[in-house]
Scaffold this motif. Structure first.
Motif, short mmCIF file in Angstrom:
data_model
loop_
_atom_site.label_atom_id
_atom_site.label_comp_id
_atom_site.label_asym_id
_atom_site.label_seq_id
_atom_site.Cartn_x
_atom_site.Cartn_y
_atom_site.Cartn_z
N THR A 268 58.14 27.06 20.59
CA THR A 268 57.33 28.11 21.15
C THR A 268 57.33 28.35 22.75
O THR A 268 57.58 27.51 23.55
N TYR A 269 57.51 29.51 23.12
CA TYR A 269 57.66 30.12 24.32
C TYR A 269 56.53 30.95 24.89
O TYR A 269 56.34 32.00 23.92
N SER A 270 55.86 30.94 25.78
CA SER A 270 54.69 31.65 26.35
C SER A 270 55.35 32.92 26.44
O SER A 270 56.23 33.42 27.24
N THR A 271 54.36 33.90 26.05
CA THR A 271 54.49 35.52 26.46
C THR A 271 53.25 36.14 26.89
O THR A 271 52.28 35.15 27.13
N GLY A 272 53.02 37.24 26.93
CA GLY A 272 51.76 37.77 27.26
C GLY A 272 51.06 38.06 25.79
O GLY A 272 51.49 37.47 24.76
N SER A 273 49.96 38.58 25.98
CA SER A 273 48.84 38.86 24.65
C SER A 273 49.35 40.12 23.99
O SER A 273 49.81 41.12 24.57
#
Length: 356
Positions: A268-273
């Motif tokens: 997993t890679y962080s993104t916005g909401s």
């Protein structure tokens, strides 16, 4: 006596000189008046000649312009029911070096030569949502695949020719299916079905048996509420991988294909909401596909650059409008660099981010 005569003579001479002077002044005044009269007459003639000349030139110009064919440039813009035509007429005459322009706008009815028959309907299960159309049985006829948010099924409608389809064949998977992709994931030249299950937070793979049937239902966990799916080779091993945006966990999941249609656990890679869509394309011309995710809850788009071996950089963010929901990647200005197109649902517009 002698003195008086001399005085008288002198007086006569003075009178003669006075008369001569007066006569000279009168003659000079007359000549002046005559010259003024000639000047006024000459001026009047010149003015009349100029007026007549201008009138003749205007008449000839108007006549010549009426004989010169007009050049018409037409631009037609098609709307839903009408076509608007803008006509620009240009006339010019070389001798006078003048140009006149006339612009007129007319609206004519749209001439539509395409019509459609009334729809033919095919029953699905409850709550059809995602759909794709692709030939899944190698008969060169595109078939219909539908997923449902209200049931746990996938419906397949096989194309039997002449624009008709078989009744649905249902495959049970997981509840609240949202998005579907059809790709050969096990390298057997048969297209398989990959769906997202937003209720159970996983993706499901159904393998094509080649007999107009699908089996399997292998599941792989993702983040919370996987809303979309792309299946593409991101690590250059000729095996398509799965990329999923997780709308409620502010992340994107990458599941690498390890062969025979099996996939690794997610990275997993962080993104916005609020990530409801994903696009995968090489945006920096390094021959490695990158991940583009619009974030409806954060009002920006995330770009995760492919750094090789199926790994991606941290997100680089670009401001958008309010509620960016959908995303597409295409070179819109013909500079050989792919641009990003975003739908801003809160602003009711489309945003274009040009690649610099």
């Amino acid at each position: 006596m002698s003195t008086m005569n001399n005085n008288n003579r002198i007086g006569v001479e003075n009178d003669s000189e006075t008369v001569t002077s007066n006569t000279t002044q009168t003659t000079t005044l007359c000549e002046y008046l005559k010259r003024r009269k000639v000047m006024w007459i000459t001026f009047t003639i010149i003015v009349l000649v100029i007026i007549i000349t201008i009138a003749i030139v205007m008449v000839k110009t108007k006549k010549t312009n009426s004989e010169i064919p007009s050049t018409t440039e037409e631009m037609e813009a098609t709307t839903e029911l009408t076509t608007t035509r803008t006509t620009s007429t240009k006339r010019s005459r070389t001798t006078s070096k003048t140009t006149s322009k006339t612009t007129s706008t007319t609206t004519v009815p749209l001439q539509c030569n395409t019509t459609y028959m009334a729809q033919t309907t095919y029953s699905t299960d409850s709550g059809p949502f995602g759909m794709t159309v692709v030939d899944v049985n190698n008969d060169s006829k595109p078939d219909i695949i539908v997923v449902h948010v209200s049931t746990d099924t996938i419906n397949v409608f096989l194309n039997i020719g002449n624009g008709t389809f078989t009744a649905k064949t249902s495959y049970s998977t997981g509840s609240m299916l949202n998005s579907v992709a059809v790709v050969d994931v096990n390298n057997d030249s048969k297209l398989d079905i990959i769906v997202t299950n937003i209720d159970r937070n996983n993706v499901i793979v159904l393998f094509n048996t080649g007999n107009n049937d699908f089996i399997g239902g292998t599941t792989y966990y993702t983040g919370d509420c996987p809303y979309d799916v792309e299946v593409i080779d991101v690590n250059d091993d000729s095996k398509p991988d799965i990329i999923v945006p997780n709308s409620r966990s502010n992340s994107v999941s990458v599941l690498l294909n390890i062969g025979d249609g099996k996939f690794s656990e997610q990275t997993t890679y962080s993104t916005g909401s609020g990530s409801y869509c994903v696009a995968v394309a090489d945006v920096n011309s390094d021959s490695k596909p990158d991940i583009i995710v619009p974030n409806a809850g954060s009002n920006y788009v995330s770009v995760l650059f492919n750094i090789g071996n199926g790994k991606f950089s941290e997100q680089t963010t670009y401001i958008t409008g309010i509620g960016p929901y959908g995303a597409a990647v295409a070179d819109v200005n013909s500079d050989s660099k792919p641009d990003i197109i975003i739908t801003n649902s809160g602003d009711h517009n489309v945003g274009v981010l040009l690649n610099t």
